[in-house]
Design a protein around this motif. Structure first.
Motif, PDB file in Angstrom:
ATOM      1  N   ARG A   1       0.863  -1.185   0.000  1.00  0.00           N
ATOM      2  CA  ARG A   1       0.000   0.000   0.000  1.00  0.00           C
ATOM      3  C   ARG A   1       0.899   1.234   0.000  1.00  0.00           C
ATOM      4  NH1 ARG A   1      -5.257  -0.586   1.957  1.00  0.00           N
ATOM      5  NH2 ARG A   1      -5.525   1.526   1.114  1.00  0.00           N
ATOM      6  N   THR A   2       0.459   2.307  -0.654  1.00  0.00           N
ATOM      7  CA  THR A   2       1.232   3.544  -0.690  1.00  0.00           C
ATOM      8  C   THR A   2       0.322   4.747  -0.454  1.00  0.00           C
ATOM      9  OG1 THR A   2       0.964   4.045  -3.048  1.00  0.00           O
ATOM     10  CG2 THR A   2       2.712   2.488  -2.437  1.00  0.00           C
ATOM     11  N   ASP A   3       0.929   5.838  -0.002  1.00  0.00           N
ATOM     12  CA  ASP A   3       0.171   7.090   0.034  1.00  0.00           C
ATOM     13  C   ASP A   3       0.311   7.759  -1.339  1.00  0.00           C
ATOM     14  OD1 ASP A   3       2.831   7.776   0.195  1.00  0.00           O
ATOM     15  OD2 ASP A   3       2.584   9.256   1.777  1.00  0.00           O
ATOM     16  N   SER A   4      -0.209   8.957  -1.468  1.00  0.00           N
ATOM     17  CA  SER A   4      -0.222   9.632  -2.764  1.00  0.00           C
ATOM     18  C   SER A   4       1.174  10.132  -3.148  1.00  0.00           C
ATOM     19  CB  SER A   4      -1.194  10.817  -2.726  1.00  0.00           C
ATOM     20  OG  SER A   4      -2.487  10.385  -2.341  1.00  0.00           O
ATOM     21  N   ILE A   5       1.459  10.092  -4.441  1.00  0.00           N
ATOM     22  CA  ILE A   5       2.747  10.556  -4.964  1.00  0.00           C
ATOM     23  C   ILE A   5       2.870  12.072  -4.786  1.00  0.00           C
ATOM     24  CG2 ILE A   5       4.120  10.887  -7.055  1.00  0.00           C
ATOM     25  CD1 ILE A   5       4.311   8.090  -6.213  1.00  0.00           C
ATOM     26  N   GLN A   6       4.041  12.509  -4.322  1.00  0.00           N
ATOM     27  CA  GLN A   6       4.345  13.934  -4.194  1.00  0.00           C
ATOM     28  C   GLN A   6       5.643  14.236  -4.936  1.00  0.00           C
ATOM     29  OE1 GLN A   6       3.560  15.624  -0.108  1.00  0.00           O
ATOM     30  NE2 GLN A   6       3.677  13.436   0.455  1.00  0.00           N
ATOM     31  N   GLN A   7       5.964  15.518  -4.986  1.00  0.00           N
ATOM     32  CA  GLN A   7       7.220  15.944  -5.605  1.00  0.00           C
ATOM     33  C   GLN A   7       7.933  16.892  -4.652  1.00  0.00           C
ATOM     34  OE1 GLN A   7       7.470  18.532  -9.292  1.00  0.00           O
ATOM     35  NE2 GLN A   7       8.184  16.586 -10.173  1.00  0.00           N
ATOM     36  N   THR A   8       9.245  16.707  -4.542  1.00  0.00           N
ATOM     37  CA  THR A   8      10.023  17.587  -3.663  1.00  0.00           C
ATOM     38  C   THR A   8      10.003  19.017  -4.213  1.00  0.00           C
ATOM     39  OG1 THR A   8      12.043  16.980  -4.868  1.00  0.00           O
ATOM     40  CG2 THR A   8      11.536  15.752  -2.853  1.00  0.00           C
ATOM     41  N   SER A   9      10.206  19.976  -3.321  1.00  0.00           N
ATOM     42  CA  SER A   9      10.138  21.389  -3.717  1.00  0.00           C
ATOM     43  C   SER A   9      11.216  21.790  -4.716  1.00  0.00           C
ATOM     44  CB  SER A   9      10.214  22.283  -2.472  1.00  0.00           C
ATOM     45  OG  SER A   9      11.418  22.043  -1.753  1.00  0.00           O
ATOM     46  N   ASP A  10      12.319  21.026  -4.756  1.00  0.00           N
ATOM     47  CA  ASP A  10      13.368  21.318  -5.733  1.00  0.00           C
ATOM     48  C   ASP A  10      13.140  20.598  -7.056  1.00  0.00           C
ATOM     49  OD1 ASP A  10      13.899  18.726  -5.035  1.00  0.00           O
ATOM     50  OD2 ASP A  10      15.916  19.097  -4.257  1.00  0.00           O
ATOM     51  N   ARG A  11      12.022  19.882  -7.156  1.00  0.00           N
ATOM     52  CA  ARG A  11      11.609  19.189  -8.390  1.00  0.00           C
ATOM     53  C   ARG A  11      12.553  18.062  -8.803  1.00  0.00           C
ATOM     54  NH1 ARG A  11       6.478  20.894  -8.457  1.00  0.00           N
ATOM     55  NH2 ARG A  11       6.345  23.184  -8.384  1.00  0.00           N
ATOM     56  N   GLN A  12      13.376  17.597  -7.870  1.00  0.00           N
ATOM     57  CA  GLN A  12      14.350  16.553  -8.208  1.00  0.00           C
ATOM     58  C   GLN A  12      13.757  15.143  -8.113  1.00  0.00           C
ATOM     59  OE1 GLN A  12      17.616  17.108  -9.340  1.00  0.00           O
ATOM     60  NE2 GLN A  12      16.722  19.159  -9.494  1.00  0.00           N
TER      61      GLN A  12
ATOM     62  N   GLU B   1      10.160  12.534  -7.290  1.00  0.00           N
ATOM     63  CA  GLU B   1       8.807  12.167  -6.904  1.00  0.00           C
ATOM     64  C   GLU B   1       8.941  11.126  -5.794  1.00  0.00           C
ATOM     65  OE1 GLU B   1       6.863  10.719 -10.388  1.00  0.00           O
ATOM     66  OE2 GLU B   1       6.474  12.739 -11.185  1.00  0.00           O
ATOM     67  N   TYR B   2       8.015  11.135  -4.835  1.00  0.00           N
ATOM     68  CA  TYR B   2       8.189  10.225  -3.709  1.00  0.00           C
ATOM     69  C   TYR B   2       6.863   9.855  -3.060  1.00  0.00           C
ATOM     70  CZ  TYR B   2       7.444  14.256  -0.602  1.00  0.00           C
ATOM     71  OH  TYR B   2       6.898  15.342   0.052  1.00  0.00           O
ATOM     72  N   CYS B   3       6.895   8.775  -2.305  1.00  0.00           N
ATOM     73  CA  CYS B   3       5.762   8.344  -1.485  1.00  0.00           C
ATOM     74  C   CYS B   3       6.278   7.332  -0.466  1.00  0.00           C
ATOM     75  CB  CYS B   3       4.645   7.735  -2.332  1.00  0.00           C
ATOM     76  SG  CYS B   3       5.081   6.152  -3.087  1.00  0.00           S
ATOM     77  N   MET B   4       5.434   6.981   0.467  1.00  0.00           N
ATOM     78  CA  MET B   4       5.783   5.918   1.414  1.00  0.00           C
ATOM     79  C   MET B   4       5.143   4.618   0.950  1.00  0.00           C
ATOM     80  SD  MET B   4       4.820   5.272   5.439  1.00  0.00           S
ATOM     81  CE  MET B   4       5.713   6.651   6.128  1.00  0.00           C
ATOM     82  N   GLU B   5       5.927   3.575   0.917  1.00  0.00           N
ATOM     83  CA  GLU B   5       5.416   2.234   0.616  1.00  0.00           C
ATOM     84  C   GLU B   5       5.326   1.443   1.920  1.00  0.00           C
ATOM     85  OE1 GLU B   5       7.032   1.495  -3.939  1.00  0.00           O
ATOM     86  OE2 GLU B   5       8.027   0.498  -2.276  1.00  0.00           O
TER      87      GLU B   5
ATOM     88  N   LYS C   1      11.733   8.599  -7.056  1.00  0.00           N
ATOM     89  CA  LYS C   1      11.961   8.495  -8.496  1.00  0.00           C
ATOM     90  C   LYS C   1      12.589   9.794  -8.978  1.00  0.00           C
ATOM     91  CE  LYS C   1       9.664   7.549 -12.901  1.00  0.00           C
ATOM     92  NZ  LYS C   1       8.359   7.242 -13.565  1.00  0.00           N
ATOM     93  N   ASN C   2      13.805   9.696  -9.500  1.00  0.00           N
ATOM     94  CA  ASN C   2      14.505  10.857 -10.024  1.00  0.00           C
ATOM     95  C   ASN C   2      13.765  11.381 -11.258  1.00  0.00           C
ATOM     96  OD1 ASN C   2      16.490  12.496 -11.559  1.00  0.00           O
ATOM     97  ND2 ASN C   2      17.901  11.825  -9.955  1.00  0.00           N
ATOM     98  N   THR C   3      13.347  12.639 -11.222  1.00  0.00           N
ATOM     99  CA  THR C   3      12.539  13.185 -12.321  1.00  0.00           C
ATOM    100  C   THR C   3      13.332  13.373 -13.613  1.00  0.00           C
ATOM    101  OG1 THR C   3      12.985  15.432 -11.516  1.00  0.00           O
ATOM    102  CG2 THR C   3      10.967  14.369 -10.755  1.00  0.00           C
ATOM    103  N   LYS C   4      14.662  13.380 -13.519  1.00  0.00           N
ATOM    104  CA  LYS C   4      15.489  13.560 -14.710  1.00  0.00           C
ATOM    105  C   LYS C   4      15.947  12.225 -15.288  1.00  0.00           C
ATOM    106  CE  LYS C   4      17.189  18.101 -13.252  1.00  0.00           C
ATOM    107  NZ  LYS C   4      18.388  18.902 -12.878  1.00  0.00           N
ATOM    108  N   THR C   5      16.484  11.365 -14.434  1.00  0.00           N
ATOM    109  CA  THR C   5      17.020  10.084 -14.917  1.00  0.00           C
ATOM    110  C   THR C   5      15.986   8.963 -14.863  1.00  0.00           C
ATOM    111  OG1 THR C   5      17.812   9.398 -12.732  1.00  0.00           O
ATOM    112  CG2 THR C   5      19.283  10.762 -14.069  1.00  0.00           C
ATOM    113  N   LEU C   6      14.883   9.182 -14.126  1.00  0.00           N
ATOM    114  CA  LEU C   6      13.818   8.191 -13.912  1.00  0.00           C
ATOM    115  C   LEU C   6      14.292   6.992 -13.080  1.00  0.00           C
ATOM    116  CD1 LEU C   6      12.062   8.140 -17.412  1.00  0.00           C
ATOM    117  CD2 LEU C   6      11.622   9.619 -15.447  1.00  0.00           C
ATOM    118  N   GLU C   7      15.442   7.150 -12.433  1.00  0.00           N
ATOM    119  CA  GLU C   7      15.936   6.091 -11.543  1.00  0.00           C
ATOM    120  C   GLU C   7      15.013   5.953 -10.329  1.00  0.00           C
ATOM    121  OE1 GLU C   7      19.852   4.949  -8.784  1.00  0.00           O
ATOM    122  OE2 GLU C   7      19.602   6.978  -9.594  1.00  0.00           O
TER     123      GLU C   7
END
Length: 208
Positions: A105-116, A118-122, A138-144
């Motif tokens: 189960r996860t909460d809703s996806i968010q994005q850090t204020s520096d836009r680097q 996307e994150y959530c708790m699993e 998830k790195n927004t640039k490399t998608l790692e």
């Protein structure tokens, strides 16, 4: 007792016993959680009768009882048929998630204020003894994608409310691009927990 009938009875006992064992292990996630209402009903209507027939059949075979009358042969045949019919339902109603596979189960996806990131708790295997939590990034640039374990008392959670948008954590950047600060929110059962997240080392250190 005819050899073919004895062999069939023994095989049926073993198959039915395997079905009961599989159902109990699966429904409790290998004893990591308690039975839910549906599993309890199935256990009462299929599991308990199966155990009774297994015990009765085992005693009869151990005593080397031999059916001599036609109605005794019919009785043995009916027992075998009933055990065979119940076994597939015991296998079919087993949930392997939370045991052989994670129940996530996860909460809703968010994005850090520096836009680097996307994150959530699993949260894996919630309401179970083997429950764990981790931060998903998830790195927004490399998608790692990165997952960092969090030492949260997931096993102690008794109730969690999910809305259309639910945020259990807040992740904030620091002056160091590899270091972020994580706080659990009021929506999480244990608010106010603080962690220093090291992206490079993939670690979470609790801040006291």
């Amino acid at each position: 007792m005819q050899l073919w009938l004895k062999l069939m009875w023994i095989i049926t006992i073993l198959v039915n016993l395997s079905g009961v064992t599989w159902f109990v292990l699966g429904s409790t996630a290998n004893f990591q959680r308690s039975l839910d209402l549906v599993s309890t009903v199935i256990l009462v209507y299929l599991g308990v009768p199966s155990v009774i027939l297994i015990v009765f059949s085992s005693i009869m075979l151990w005593k080397k009882w031999r059916p001599s009358k036609w109605w005794e042969f019919i009785g043995v045949s009916m027992i075998i048929i009933v055990m065979i019919l119940m076994t597939p339902h015991l296998y079919k109603n087993v949930e392997t998630s939370g045991w052989l596979t994670e129940k996530l189960r996860t909460d809703s996806i968010q994005q850090t204020s520096d836009r680097q990131y996307e994150y959530c708790m699993e949260i894996a295997n919630l309401f179970q003894k083997n429950g764990t939590a981790r931060l998903y990034l998830k790195n927004t640039k490399t998608l790692e994608e990165i997952r960092i374990p969090l030492e949260l008392p997931i096993k102690e959670i008794k109730f969690v409310s999910w809305g259309e948008v639910t945020h259990f954590v807040k992740l904030e950047p620091t002056t160091n691009s590899n270091i972020y600060l994580l706080n659990t929110t009021e929506e999480f059962p244990f608010p106010g927990e603080k962690y220093e997240i090291n992206i490079m080392e993939k670690t979470a250190v609790k801040i006291k």
